[in-house]
Design a protein around this motif. Structure first.
Motif, PDB file in Angstrom:
ATOM      1  N   ALA A 153       0.795  -1.207   0.015  1.00 50.06           N
ATOM      2  CA  ALA A 153      -0.069  -0.078   0.288  1.00 50.06           C
ATOM      3  C   ALA A 153       0.853   1.403  -0.079  1.00 50.06           C
ATOM      4  N   VAL A 156       2.243   1.913  -3.357  1.00 53.14           N
ATOM      5  CA  VAL A 156       1.065   2.489  -4.463  1.00 53.14           C
ATOM      6  C   VAL A 156       0.926   3.981  -4.159  1.00 53.14           C
ATOM      7  N   LEU A 157       0.957   4.131  -2.850  1.00 57.55           N
ATOM      8  CA  LEU A 157       0.992   5.619  -2.486  1.00 57.55           C
ATOM      9  C   LEU A 157       1.969   6.498  -2.974  1.00 57.55           C
ATOM     10  N   PRO A 187      -5.030   2.936  -1.594  1.00 57.31           N
ATOM     11  CA  PRO A 187      -3.734   2.363  -1.653  1.00 57.31           C
ATOM     12  C   PRO A 187      -3.843   0.582  -1.374  1.00 57.31           C
ATOM     13  N   PHE A 188      -4.624   0.190  -0.406  1.00 54.56           N
ATOM     14  CA  PHE A 188      -4.844  -1.227  -0.086  1.00 54.56           C
ATOM     15  C   PHE A 188      -5.689  -1.863  -1.271  1.00 54.56           C
ATOM     16  N   ALA A 215      -3.130  -2.292  -3.990  1.00 54.26           N
ATOM     17  CA  ALA A 215      -2.098  -3.111  -3.680  1.00 54.26           C
ATOM     18  C   ALA A 215      -2.534  -4.762  -3.815  1.00 54.26           C
TER      19      ALA A 215
END
Length: 221
Positions: free
Chosen positions: A91, A94-95, A209-210, A213
């Protein structure tokens, strides 16, 4: 945090080295918005009424331009699989990539907005609200787009699929962004609309983000 900052700086350096993608986003933003006066006519009152909507729609489409390549290069060269197997939180990865994407697409759009506001006869009272709304709305678009980019990763015609997935989800951002500007122009407080945009951004920061991910893990398996 050091590793995630390194990922962010790496993506920014790669984007600056290529250069063309960021310039293409800004060029599309300015060109698309500049076409509206030729289509609807140069009448100032008409342009002033539609200016906020035009800027927001073209900003949304401009942000969408580079989202299909958010994870694509790393996926094609195997780097994404390596990153996903490191101790780095997926995550957070991704962020970091979303932050780099926003710096190279969303931020230039905000900087170019005052020029378009003058060209489209946007009242001066609406410009601060427009800039504030874009500062809250464009990161939300990137975060939501990251979910779509992860879902269509490796798919044929991923750009088309990404647009079909993401555009409906960004409509609330568009609605409240335009409403904030229209309220400021009408002499009403834009703060309630900006607060809603801020809440959307916080929700996207907490969830996107999660979700992205999880989609990336499926893509590399």
């Amino acid at each position: 945090m050091t590793a995630l900052r390194a990922v962010l700086l790496r993506d920014v350096r790669l984007a600056l080295r290529q250069g063309g993608d960021a310039a293409a986003v800004v060029f599309f933003f300015v060109l698309a918005a500049s076409l509206f006066p030729f289509g609807v006519g140069p009448e100032p009152n008409l342009l002033a009424r539609i200016a906020s909507g035009v800027i927001w729609v073209t900003a949304l489409l401009s942000v969408m331009l580079g989202l299909d390549r958010l994870f694509l290069a790393d996926h094609e060269d195997g780097g994404l699989e390596v990153l996903m197997t490191t101790p780095l939180p997926a995550a957070g990865l991704v962020l970091a990539k979303c932050a780099a994407q926003w710096l190279m697409s969303g931020l230039p759009l905000i900087l170019a907005t005052p020029i378009l506001a003058v060209f489209l006869q946007l009242p001066a009272e609406g410009l601060p609200a427009m800039l504030a709304a874009l500062a809250l709305g464009t990161p939300t678009m990137v975060l939501v787009g990251a979910i779509g980019a992860a879902l269509v990763l490796g798919a044929r015609r991923g750009g088309v699929l990404l647009a079909l997935l993401v555009l409906p989800l960004t409509v609330p951002v568009l609605v409240f962004g335009v409403a904030a500007v229209d309220a400021a122009v009408a002499g009403l407080p834009a703060r309630p609309h900006l607060l809603v945009l801020g809440a959307m951004l916080l929700a996207a920061l907490a969830l996107a983000p999660f979700a992205a991910a999880a989609a990336l893990r499926q893509a590399v398996e």
